[in-house]
Scaffold this motif. Structure first.
Motif, mmCIF file in Angstrom:
data_model
loop_
_atom_site.group_PDB
_atom_site.id
_atom_site.type_symbol
_atom_site.label_atom_id
_atom_site.label_comp_id
_atom_site.label_asym_id
_atom_site.label_seq_id
_atom_site.Cartn_x
_atom_site.Cartn_y
_atom_site.Cartn_z
ATOM 1 N N TYR A 186 4.094 5.380 -27.442
ATOM 2 C CA TYR A 186 3.605 4.939 -28.438
ATOM 3 C C TYR A 186 1.858 4.321 -28.544
ATOM 4 O O TYR A 186 1.635 4.007 -27.403
ATOM 5 C CB TYR A 186 4.451 3.810 -29.063
ATOM 6 C CG TYR A 186 3.904 2.899 -30.234
ATOM 7 C CD1 TYR A 186 3.888 3.170 -31.631
ATOM 8 C CD2 TYR A 186 3.253 1.804 -30.081
ATOM 9 C CE1 TYR A 186 3.290 2.669 -32.452
ATOM 10 C CE2 TYR A 186 2.561 1.155 -31.059
ATOM 11 C CZ TYR A 186 2.651 1.600 -32.193
ATOM 12 O OH TYR A 186 2.253 0.732 -33.190
ATOM 13 N N ARG B 291 3.875 9.651 -21.052
ATOM 14 C CA ARG B 291 2.884 8.951 -21.171
ATOM 15 C C ARG B 291 1.595 9.394 -21.957
ATOM 16 O O ARG B 291 0.808 8.296 -21.840
ATOM 17 C CB ARG B 291 2.541 8.106 -19.742
ATOM 18 C CG ARG B 291 3.749 7.279 -19.140
ATOM 19 C CD ARG B 291 3.387 6.691 -17.836
ATOM 20 N NE ARG B 291 3.051 7.670 -16.921
ATOM 21 C CZ ARG B 291 1.909 7.804 -16.562
ATOM 22 N NH1 ARG B 291 0.812 7.403 -16.864
ATOM 23 N NH2 ARG B 291 1.566 9.139 -15.143
ATOM 24 N N TYR C 11 12.256 6.880 -28.361
ATOM 25 C CA TYR C 11 10.827 7.068 -27.704
ATOM 26 C C TYR C 11 10.585 5.550 -26.830
ATOM 27 O O TYR C 11 10.930 4.663 -27.514
ATOM 28 C CB TYR C 11 9.874 7.292 -28.889
ATOM 29 C CG TYR C 11 9.909 6.815 -30.010
ATOM 30 C CD1 TYR C 11 10.760 7.259 -30.995
ATOM 31 C CD2 TYR C 11 9.147 5.807 -30.176
ATOM 32 C CE1 TYR C 11 10.779 6.469 -32.348
ATOM 33 C CE2 TYR C 11 9.169 4.898 -31.438
ATOM 34 C CZ TYR C 11 9.911 5.465 -32.560
ATOM 35 O OH TYR C 11 10.048 4.842 -33.677
ATOM 36 N N ALA C 12 10.062 5.934 -25.804
ATOM 37 C CA ALA C 12 9.770 4.931 -24.926
ATOM 38 C C ALA C 12 8.361 4.191 -25.393
ATOM 39 O O ALA C 12 7.660 4.891 -26.016
ATOM 40 C CB ALA C 12 9.516 5.322 -23.607
ATOM 41 N N PRO C 13 8.078 3.063 -24.886
ATOM 42 C CA PRO C 13 7.034 2.546 -25.281
ATOM 43 C C PRO C 13 5.746 3.173 -25.035
ATOM 44 O O PRO C 13 4.492 3.295 -25.534
ATOM 45 C CB PRO C 13 6.773 1.076 -24.570
ATOM 46 C CG PRO C 13 8.500 0.913 -24.702
ATOM 47 C CD PRO C 13 8.878 1.963 -24.442
ATOM 48 N N SER C 14 5.952 4.086 -23.756
ATOM 49 C CA SER C 14 4.718 4.735 -23.356
ATOM 50 C C SER C 14 4.480 6.100 -23.926
ATOM 51 O O SER C 14 3.262 6.552 -24.036
ATOM 52 C CB SER C 14 5.123 5.248 -21.892
ATOM 53 O OG SER C 14 6.409 6.231 -21.844
ATOM 54 N N HIS D 55 -0.326 4.913 -36.583
ATOM 55 C CA HIS D 55 0.709 5.008 -35.368
ATOM 56 C C HIS D 55 1.016 6.170 -35.172
ATOM 57 O O HIS D 55 0.883 7.006 -35.774
ATOM 58 C CB HIS D 55 2.185 4.404 -36.194
ATOM 59 C CG HIS D 55 2.053 2.870 -36.614
ATOM 60 N ND1 HIS D 55 2.121 1.693 -35.845
ATOM 61 C CD2 HIS D 55 2.131 2.413 -37.797
ATOM 62 C CE1 HIS D 55 2.438 0.709 -36.443
ATOM 63 N NE2 HIS D 55 2.241 1.188 -37.754
ATOM 64 N N LEU E 185 9.671 -1.133 -31.199
ATOM 65 C CA LEU E 185 8.615 -0.374 -31.501
ATOM 66 C C LEU E 185 8.594 -0.186 -32.975
ATOM 67 O O LEU E 185 9.944 -0.135 -33.642
ATOM 68 C CB LEU E 185 8.714 0.893 -30.528
ATOM 69 C CG LEU E 185 8.299 0.969 -29.153
ATOM 70 C CD1 LEU E 185 8.714 2.298 -28.805
ATOM 71 C CD2 LEU E 185 6.822 0.630 -29.296
ATOM 72 N N VAL F 128 -1.514 3.021 -31.080
ATOM 73 C CA VAL F 128 -2.416 3.097 -32.731
ATOM 74 C C VAL F 128 -3.842 3.906 -32.435
ATOM 75 O O VAL F 128 -4.281 3.351 -31.550
ATOM 76 C CB VAL F 128 -2.367 1.771 -32.895
ATOM 77 C CG1 VAL F 128 -3.333 1.704 -34.517
ATOM 78 C CG2 VAL F 128 -1.382 1.247 -33.109
#
Ligand code: SF4
Ligand code: FES
Lengths: 823, 173
Positions: free
Chosen positions: A74, A107, A69-72, A85, A10, A76
């Protein structure tokens, strides 16, 4: 295969990223988060000086780190028209969650709308009008003009009964003080709309009338009380799943501190399991009562506790009504209210009777009474927090049942004191600021039944989806589709007509039994499929928004991104509608009436906040002051501003003065509600005719965020269909395998669900996930409500039959026990 | 009752390759259709192909501790005894997972009877027979699973991971 994102790195948040206060807008707990944004062509680095955390990110970070931090989290998104971002991550400094995220709130990032990553493309971006047989995007002016012209034809000064309104009353999400005020001012001040309802129930009423009538507001404690108490008494609640971080960050520490736990629930939930893990089985008591017998249990406990003398006589004498009856039973009060002794007489129920009705052992009732109320060995008072939610709110005999629970808390002096409180746990956050609703009356009109009966000519809907979340949903949908289709057909027949001719055609269809439906929402909802005009709203973070959580903690969510297209805050949509009505009425020469729609010259949501909340609560709270209070905010009511800080109120009624009922004497009342069986019409007959109790509710994963999550891969991969938990022996009898689709059917309708084998489920007691887009649980809920039009979801019986082998979309799923066990 | 309430030590701290990491998934052209935008996110980091065990090391349904892609990333290999999706080896039954909970980074332990990885942090449960799907829990991703290859000698190689590992901004540091 289970859904995987295949995101394995990320962008790093740079040291100079913009930081915004965010309160998670999904559930009542209102966890603190921060939204970080930075230009899309920049990024931070692993060196401590290059990232927001000041940490060397070339190293593995460890448990509970602030620096991951998790992909969930993040995405754009657009901010002031530019791509940025975005990371929305839990805030360690917030006392509500101390850095914990949940499977819902964590999420938020990926559930923002993005043209870049393709998330939440379902969001509405422009007003749409039914034209040429479909919905055509158009301008706000055009859409609002049509709404105003049609609406103006059915309302008049002093008679607005043909305008039906469904409007949210909550905080968080797209609710909040700004938006409840905008809609409230329009319908309760400019107009006096009587035929209205709230997002999750078929009337405009309180879900907890009795506690308020007794003088006790339903959110009276502070979350820290769980850490200070001797006992946690949970009724019809499953906080590990539906108030996750309240459970993890406040209840668990309380339990580790030695608090015992009493849980009233016919179903063994993951909350029961977690409490046993933390406290040891010997310190957790689940009273798995027969569905709907809570009132009998509370009256038995109340009787026993009073008979043992485990009451706070001093408190009863000083803070509660002395005498007999303060408020008699009548149409608006399903039980009499009055003194402790009066209620004790009326509610009297022996251990034997209570045990028999509830189907639990007398010894267990005694044990519960001891844990809740028996003074300690040194004679000091036992502290107990009582917390309840939909299990009784949407259960049998709401008024008396909630009242009976509050009786116990009042009798033991467990309100307004450290380690006490008798509170609902809540669903959404709160954020209610509206002019008086007294003109609605009590009992309030049962809107969904009136609509079915052909009443209402124009229907304004603000983020309600009756189709997914009403009772008697099958019939409601049938009739509503028919009535709205009449208008669609009339509009289609007049394609190419002038505005005036079109309005005439619509009014003609309305007079013939149709209904004109206006839908304000953030997505195209199921009931939105019937709409003639669709107006797009923004949600939290796309506007500045204030709300309060389950301990009345008020925060400002700062706007951190643009809303989709031309979508607007609800308060500004309401203002636009008011202005359009004013203009149309004036054109029509109805200037007296038009004058009522003045006062909406708001440019921003902050203007609506100042006009509503600020002006009506002592003019103390402003956006600037609230922003400065950060994610810890201030607990309402806010009583002052000192040393640059807002001063709030930790718990209500600390002075022993009870005022929620509005009585001058400020004395709390007891509720004299005797047990009277299954109260709502049709329930006993249903119980006697169908094999399965269809208990129902939410899950950890599927909750207030479901409107967005139907477009979320992680969530729809886990439950493509609502699950129904069934005992394996019942499954064998019905010839069912895991994942099979079944039809649940009874006298009022049918719906479908996916079989989830559950060994802890009691025989003939199934539990179905509520509110699913792909299986409306409300289809099998009958129209029976209590005297004050509170729905009764929980007491529902039906039969179950197989309709299909497990479809391909569920074959990869885990059907294992949801309960954690240590190794 | 008696379980520890905090994770103590996941592994030795160790300095590894640092350096700038390219922003993944951040296509900036305007009006990228959703599908195309999602595909852009598939630019994966380069993983080492590490030999992490030999089939002979594995006993049915007994967890075998490994680390991947480096010594600071604990994981586990399992021979489940029945073919599962994503399973490697002659019987298609060998799977490998990270053992750091993707919720808040507590260490998972293997529950042999249920064939799940369970988290003492906040009770999450992940199903090893269903690709690490979270049976119930708080994590917002399913359990990161290894992409495995088994060669003729029975050596098991890990060659990739399908989700971001807890505590890292890039799976390969
Ligand atoms: S517990 Fe509720 S408020 Fe907290 S992160 Fe989860 S959904 Fe949001
Ligand atoms: S760290 Fe595993 S559930 Fe929270």
């Amino acid at each position: 295969m289970a859904y995987k994102r295949h995101i394995d790195r990320l962008p790093i948040i740079p040291a100079d990223a913009r930081k915004h206060n965010v309160t998670c807008h999904y559930c009542i707990v209102g966890c603190g988060y921060n939204a970080y944004t930075w230009p899309v062509n920049k990024q931070g680095g692993t060196e401590a000086s290059q990232n927001i955390f000041g940490v060397d990110l070339s190293e593995q970070q460890f448990a509970d780190t602030e620096a991951w931090y998790a992909p969930s989290m993040y995405n754009v998104v657009k901010q002031d028209g530019k791509d940025v971002h975005l990371v929305i991550m839990p805030d360690q400094e917030c006392s509500v969650n101390s850095g914990l995220g949940s499977v819902r709130g964590a999420r938020m990032g990926e559930n923002r709308r993005s043209d870049k990553t393709g998330t939440q493309q379902q969001r509405l971006s422009d007003p749409m009008v039914w034209r040429y047989g479909t919905w055509q995007p158009t301008s706000w002016d055009d859409a609002l003009d049509l709404v105003a012209r049609v609406t103006a034809r059915v309302i008049d000064k002093d008679n607005e009964d043909d305008l039906f309104v469904s409007m949210f009353d909550h905080g968080g999400s797209a609710g909040g003080y700004e938006n409840t005020w905008g809609t409230g001012k329009l319908y309760f001040q400019s107009m006096k709309v009587k035929n209205c309802r709230i997002h999750n129930r078929p009337a405009y009423n309180s879900e907890v009338h009795s506690t308020r009538d007794m003088g006790v507001g339903e959110l009276n404690y502070a979350y820290e009380d769980y850490g200070l108490t001797d006992a946690i008494f949970l009724i019809g609640a499953n906080p590990l799943e539906t108030q996750s971080n309240l459970f993890l960050n406040h209840m668990v520490p309380g339990i580790r501190n030695g608090a015992k736990v009493v849980i009233v629930d016919p179903r063994r939930t993951v909350t029961v399991n977690a409490c046993e893990i933390e406290a040891g089985k010997e310190n957790v008591l689940q009273l798995a009562i027969e569905s709907g017998t809570d009132l009998a249990l509370f009256n038995t406990l109340f009787t026993y506790i009073a008979d043992q003398g485990w009451v706070d006589s001093d408190f009863i004498a000083k803070s509660t009504f002395q005498g007999q009856v303060a408020q008699g039973q009548d149409e608006a009060h399903p039980a009499a209210l009055g003194s402790f002794e009066m209620a004790r007489q009326e509610c009297r129920m022996s251990l034997a009777e209570g045990a028999e009705i509830c189907g639990v052992a007398e010894a267990d009732i005694i044990k519960a009474a001891e844990w809740i109320a028996k003074p300690k060995d040194d004679g000091s008072r036992r502290k107990c927090v009582s917390a309840y939610e939909k299990g009784i709110i949407w259960g049998n005999d709401n008024y008396r049942t909630v009242g009976a629970l509050v009786n116990i808390a009042l009798a033991t002096g467990n309100i307004g004191r450290e380690g006490g409180g008798v509170c609902r746990l809540g669903g959404h956050q709160e954020g209610y600021m509206r002019p008086s609703d007294a003109h609605v009356g009590r009992p309030a009109p049962y809107i969904d039944q009136l609509l079915i009966a052909g009443q209402g000519k124009v229907h304004h809907i603000w983020a309600n989806d009756h189709y997914k979340t009403t009772l008697n949903a099958s019939e409601f949908k049938r009739v509503y589709n028919k009535r709205t289709n009449m208008v669609k057909e009339a509009m289609d027949a007049r394609a190419g007509a002038t505005r005036g001719e079109l309005v005439d055609a619509i009014v003609g269809a309305i007079e013939a039994g149709g209904i004109f439906s206006v839908n304000v929402d953030i997505i195209h909802s199921q009931i939105g499929q019937s709409a003639h005009v669709i107006l797009p709203a923004v949600e939290s973070g796309e506007m500045n928004l204030t709300s309060m959580n389950g301990e009345r903690r008020m925060r400002l969510v700062e706007k951190y991104m643009d809303g989709p297209g031309s979508a607007k805050p609800d308060c500004l949509i309401a203002a636009g509608l008011a202005q359009s009505l004013e203009r149309v009425l004036r054109e029509e020469g109805r200037s007296d009436y038009a004058d009522q729609f003045k006062g909406y010259d708001w440019e921003t949501e902050e203007d609506a906040f100042m006009d509503g909340y600020h002006a009506n609560t002592g003019e103390i709270v402003t956006y600037d002051r609230l922003r400065a209070m950060g994610n810890n905010g201030v607990q309402e009511p806010v009583v002052g501003f000192e040393d640059g800080k807002l001063v709030g109120t930790k718990r209500l009624y600390a002075d022993g003065q009870f005022d929620r009922h509005g009585r001058e004497d400020k004395k709390a009342l007891f509720c004299a509600g005797a047990w009277r069986g299954l109260q709502a019409p049709g329930k006993s007959a249903q119980r006697d005719s169908y094999a399965f109790l269809i208990n129902n509710g939410r899950s950890n994963l599927n909750w207030q965020n479901w409107f967005l999550d139907k477009d979320n891969d992680f969530v729809s991969d886990r439950y493509p269909f609502p699950f129904i938990e069934i005992n394996p022996e019942d499954m064998a009898e019905l010839d069912l395998e895991q994942g099979d689709l079944v039809e649940v059917y009874n006298d009022v309708g049918a719906t479908q669900a996916m079989v989830y084998p559950t060994s802890t489920a009691r025989r003939k007691e199934a539990f179905m996930l509520f509110g699913a887009p792909s299986g409306t649980q409300g289809n099998v809920i009958n129209a029976g409500v209590n005297e004050l039009i509170l729905p009764n979801y929980k007491q529902t019986w039906a039969n179950i039959r197989k309709i299909s082998d497990a479809p391909a979309s569920v074959r990869h799923l885990s059907f294992k026990s949801k309960e954690y066990t240590s190794a | 009752m008696s379980r520890c309430t905090r994770m103590v030590d996941v592994g030795r701290r160790q300095f590894l390759r640092g350096g700038a990491i390219a922003a993944a998934g951040a296509a900036t052209a305007t009006m990228v259709p959703a599908e195309q935008a999602r595909a852009a996110g598939m630019a994966l980091v380069e993983y080492p192909a590490n030999r992490i065990a030999n089939i002979a090391d594995l006993a049915p349904n007994e967890p075998f501790d490994v680390t991947y892609p480096d010594a600071d990333a604990p994981g586990v290999l399992l021979k489940l005894g029945k073919p599962v999706e994503g399973g490697a080896g002659p019987d298609g039954d060998i799977v490998g997972f990270s053992t750091i909970c993707p919720h808040k980074g507590f260490p998972l332990s293997y529950h042999a009877e249920g064939r799940t990885m369970n988290c003492p942090g906040h009770y999450s449960v992940f199903d090893c027979e269903a690709g690490g799907q979270q049976t119930w829990g708080h994590a917002t991703q399913n359990l990161p699973q290894y992409m495995l290859r088994v060669d003729d000698k029975g050596d098991i190689y890990a060659e990739g991971v399908d989700e971001l590992l807890y505590g890292r901004h890039s799976n390969v540091l």
